[in-house]
Scaffold this motif. Sequence first.
Motif, PDB file in Angstrom:
ATOM      1  N   GLY D  88       0.578  -1.076  -0.153  1.00  0.00           N
ATOM      2  CA  GLY D  88      -0.106   0.135   0.085  1.00  0.00           C
ATOM      3  C   GLY D  88       1.082   1.283   0.084  1.00  0.00           C
ATOM      4  N   ARG D  89       1.951   0.545   1.014  1.00  0.00           N
ATOM      5  CA  ARG D  89       2.806   2.458   0.513  1.00  0.00           C
ATOM      6  C   ARG D  89       3.633   2.256  -0.364  1.00  0.00           C
ATOM      7  NH1 ARG D  89       8.143   2.583   1.005  1.00  0.00           N
ATOM      8  NH2 ARG D  89       8.910   4.964   1.745  1.00  0.00           N
ATOM      9  N   GLN D  91       2.381   1.993  -3.323  1.00  0.00           N
ATOM     10  CA  GLN D  91       1.404   2.233  -3.756  1.00  0.00           C
ATOM     11  C   GLN D  91       0.906   4.218  -3.967  1.00  0.00           C
ATOM     12  OE1 GLN D  91      -2.244  -0.035  -5.288  1.00  0.00           O
ATOM     13  NE2 GLN D  91      -1.135  -1.963  -4.591  1.00  0.00           N
ATOM     14  N   GLU D  92       0.969   3.929  -2.721  1.00  0.00           N
ATOM     15  CA  GLU D  92       0.427   5.810  -2.728  1.00  0.00           C
ATOM     16  C   GLU D  92       1.750   6.185  -2.696  1.00  0.00           C
ATOM     17  OE1 GLU D  92      -0.888   5.243   1.668  1.00  0.00           O
ATOM     18  OE2 GLU D  92       0.252   7.083   1.990  1.00  0.00           O
TER      19      GLU D  92
END
Lengths: 242, 242, 242, 242, 242, 242
Positions: D88-89, D91-92
Amino acid sequence: MTFIRPLGRAADSLRPVTITRHYTKHAEGSVLIAFGDTKVLCTASVEEKVPGHKKGSGEGWVTAEYGMLPRATHTRSDREAARGKQSGRTQEIQRLIGRSLRAVFDLKALGERTIHLDCDVLQADGGTRTAAITGAYVAAVDAVRSIQKAGKISASPILQAVAAISVGIVEGTPVLDLEYVEDSACDTDMNVVMTADGGFVEVQGTAEGKPFSSAEMATMLGLADKGIRELIVAQAAALAQD
Amino acid sequence: MTFIRPLGRAADSLRPVTITRHYTKHAEGSVLIAFGDTKVLCTASVEEKVPGHKKGSGEGWVTAEYGMLPRATHTRSDREAARGKQSGRTQEIQRLIGRSLRAVFDLKALGERTIHLDCDVLQADGGTRTAAITGAYVAAVDAVRSIQKAGKISASPILQAVAAISVGIVEGTPVLDLEYVEDSACDTDMNVVMTADGGFVEVQGTAEGKPFSSAEMATMLGLADKGIRELIVAQAAALAQD
Amino acid sequence: MTFIRPLGRAADSLRPVTITRHYTKHAEGSVLIAFGDTKVLCTASVEEKVPGHKKGSGEGWVTAEYGMLPRATHTRSDREAARGKQSGRTQEIQRLIGRSLRAVFDLKALGERTIHLDCDVLQADGGTRTAAITGAYVAAVDAVRSIQKAGKISASPILQAVAAISVGIVEGTPVLDLEYVEDSACDTDMNVVMTADGGFVEVQGTAEGKPFSSAEMATMLGLADKGIRELIVAQAAALAQD
Amino acid sequence: MTFIRPLGRAADSLRPVTITRHYTKHAEGSVLIAFGDTKVLCTASVEEKVPGHKKGSGEGWVTAEYGMLPRATHTRSDREAARGKQSGRTQEIQRLIGRSLRAVFDLKALGERTIHLDCDVLQADGGTRTAAITGAYVAAVDAVRSIQKAGKISASPILQAVAAISVGIVEGTPVLDLEYVEDSACDTDMNVVMTADGGFVEVQGTAEGKPFSSAEMATMLGLADKGIRELIVAQAAALAQD
Amino acid sequence: MTFIRPLGRAADSLRPVTITRHYTKHAEGSVLIAFGDTKVLCTASVEEKVPGHKKGSGEGWVTAEYGMLPRATHTRSDREAARGKQSGRTQEIQRLIGRSLRAVFDLKALGERTIHLDCDVLQADGGTRTAAITGAYVAAVDAVRSIQKAGKISASPILQAVAAISVGIVEGTPVLDLEYVEDSACDTDMNVVMTADGGFVEVQGTAEGKPFSSAEMATMLGLADKGIRELIVAQAAALAQD
Amino acid sequence: MTFIRPLGRAADSLRPVTITRHYTKHAEGSVLIAFGDTKVLCTASVEEKVPGHKKGSGEGWVTAEYGMLPRATHTRSDREAARGKQSGRTQEIQRLIGRSLRAVFDLKALGERTIHLDCDVLQADGGTRTAAITGAYVAAVDAVRSIQKAGKISASPILQAVAAISVGIVEGTPVLDLEYVEDSACDTDMNVVMTADGGFVEVQGTAEGKPFSSAEMATMLGLADKGIRELIVAQAAALAQD
């Protein structure tokens, strides 16, 4: 010239907010929150164990997941479970919800247990992540009360209330709580998460069109502050009933 | 000796059924159906194209997806989108819903368009797949009406109503419409999908404990027939309002 | 008017059934079963541990996986391992095989060990899932005998034989054991799993075209009963040799 | 009492910044940027087509991907390609880089082509995302120059420079450009993306410990403004060489 | 001192080789090949189109996939389709098979069509990849004959035969065609793919224990040459029957 | 007639080799190795535990992963982390690197710890896997020295040096150390891994065009032997500095 909002809403007005507790029966906390036509079901589930990185720490954990029903939106979007992965947007939002809620938890006081917050959007009309955070807080309080009722902890590990709202600049006008048609037309979109005592937990501002200035930012933060105070009153009112 | 059902329900009684149309605002059909405490949101979305295997065929397609919110159940289950795949159970159910609805569609008359049925369980208490089929039919009718209203087709491509119910044998007693505590204790569990004219679309019976006899099967099919007649009346009543 | 079957087979006749034990050398049970041109290799592997949900229960587990070689079929289908996931159809079939076999096992008597049934279709001509169940039973018996021979259990945990067959209605005629050309043309397709004492373990009937009536269902179940009796004789004959 | 930074760095000082163009030979733009011990390789690749949602629009696209070599960090982290998904990191961050660069592009003037920005962290010591944005801008300019040199466009579609820096509050002291030891100890971490004319593109502030006040926010934004002015000078200096 | 092989096999002897054509009925080529107890089903499927990188080239393509049934081995291994990915070993082997077969194909003469070679191991006892290549060649010839019989091409696009064998050094003794117990004990394992005219297509030698010398390599290559000549005779004999 | 190499390089010459130790600061071993324009960053990370299959064995483990930055190549290739899986080529290469390094390790002497070798290609111009093996050896030595310096082991568990080089036949001429333009034009491509004492660890030869003869193979192995001797001198020289 100023932008006229749908239904003549004032620039600094929230949409009607409703918070329905005990919406579903199994979860320790279950809240349907509506910001106008945006409706999010927030459940809080208590699990008597913690993820690996917290094992043996004496601390608990608070985590969130976010989803959108395929036809919550104007046109149907793919089901993430069927596609086999969550989008970057979904992951970004659920990480934001998790951080926002952890900001008001004393994880030590929670003890070695996890609160899972599931925020599922039943109907989307802009502001789903801010509604999710605001509703998840209420669900989390109910979950904590169930742990207290079970005699597992006495004092609440929740330090204060937390809520979130969007602000933005649409056709030059700073407005509070953007609905979908405003959101897709705005120059700047900012999500603000604040605590009851007026501190910032998260500020995420994005220029969709042209960059925004310091002055615009100050105006937007002022609007957010007003909106969040109202949300925190609404949360307290909902939690006062029983 | 006979099994006493929760709340003294008769062996051949359905739980209270409620069908709420227009539950969410974006979908062409949007139905919240409740079989007692089981609540499923069924949306029907119209897409003006068909999957690859139907392109150029002059026929339409009807397909379904099924999901369960993580805390629809007694204990929280993993979110399928986060795990990155749908369980075998989920796939089995959504294939069943799709076949059941296609059984009452004249795909030629639908024209080259797709109706997506999304059945999402908000709260589970047994019988989620039968509620989903029964509610999806109502959502599909509303979606078809929207296509007709748009002037794209004149006659409805739906041939007749379809509904579904579970029957089973609990502690030796054949019962209609099992709720969760009955389902997890039953010897036999059977899901039956029937049309308004009394034909079978699907019969799926499973001996959970000891095998069942022909006589028991006949009794269960009789109960199912009674239940489905009542559901078809309820569907018609809901669709009569506007 | 009546449907004439390929090769003039009678409506209530099975295709030739052959059951070859010890087909491969490593597995505790290894059976090649043929229903006419449908050929399925069923192996039973004994593992001296159980999955998580059975640990410490004192009970064993029986589970199944199903696969189809890419060119088992008329046109080559994608290899599921290369695509990275099993289709919904594959999962549905392997869940059915697993449930069917567990229905005749006393899991307590099996002890804390797992029997893995792998059913791989070498050549497909209709009825692969019913052949798989019928062959898996024979492989399971051989696997149980190997556990007994090793002195780990004395009595067999298998309660009775189980077998499966398809029935259907093709051009109005109810027929037993559909081969591929019949299967793809049929109005109704039903898979029936029964035990040696005549009980039903699974009944899965699907109207492919128009819904089927109670009378048709009764006829189909009668055909299935006849077919399964014959399969159970064939299983016993194969198991009598050594 | 005030926090003393490593190496006695002033609270409002950047770490030494170096920008090395033409670091690798195949990419149209290839920049190694260092913010102290943080080293990110930013390449810009030109592709003469656009993704689906831009086809036929007459507009181009700018997109970014971010990665971290497994041992860029103090302890080795799993390789995302081996795990089979981006965190997630990750992609963020790559969504942030993409948005930040698109904010200074006139996509119409770019024409129907895509600029892919790949930002790979060779060594991490805090601030990898801000270094990535700052370096990606330089790589993008070189890529645009290559398109111009090829005679495909005449004027540059880049409207102005963009750069990014982190600010935070460590032990009560607001500081600019946090390195790893500061980042992991800070109360508040804020990433700011600004253009050469002083407008905000992105502001992302997160309270890691206690919420931050409006006054603290103002101080942090002032520090960011100073840092970004210096970075924009450094970008221009690097781009002036040839 | 010399290593004594199982069953007293000579160091330079192949295990018994059997090649059964037309093993299954749907594939254009279907061969069961046995090298002793290693049994691999090789099918060749003709598809009248080519993958993207060959479209419009006027050339065809030959590709291979490899699989192992879960209980082909001494202890059951996980099913790759269930795990959701092929192992590195599987991919390495199927790439080797594909390259080996393409080496004897004139892709221009094949025309714009694809031959898919599926090699599935029914029973493993060492040498599965070499048996797969040797059997795939025979299946490919049958597939080509079917294309010729259909009048789509006249001359065969196959230039010459290809076969493969393993050689190795076990306890100091160079041996041909290693079976499982030898393979797991060997110091060096080498797979050699050669054509009928004695050319090398692939040589893959790996020191499992201590490195091997040039002299050992020469001895191994001599053994491989002998084995492959015999395999090419066996292929021709099988293809002569009809 | 003989093939003329780029820049007039002799057929038996390596490209310039540079080995830069301590290239990044966190890893126990960090080496940038260049074979001409091919540049690979090789890090060695020490982890004080072993994978499952080595637990309790008293032995350590050495494993490798390989990656290529998206724009290391002439045209950008997809990022494997974004696609969600490593290609077959990547897996094949990383398995080769792992085996090659394990061949010179006494795993018993290493003790129950793992050395992770990460080889990431920053710029590709042919021979990335051979550069990776050659550089990984140097990084592994540095990692071992760090373990020794920490007092955890006294003697080095590395038995001797290992290096790798490619050889091939381009337009009939056997050449050493192929660069990209040679590699894509060659008839035969062979990768050879050898130890300091002249033993073969791996030989992987592939005929890209026509099969190669025994004589050609002998010539290629001779070239490889020469190249590897030079690489081993370069490794030793790099390791002598401190």
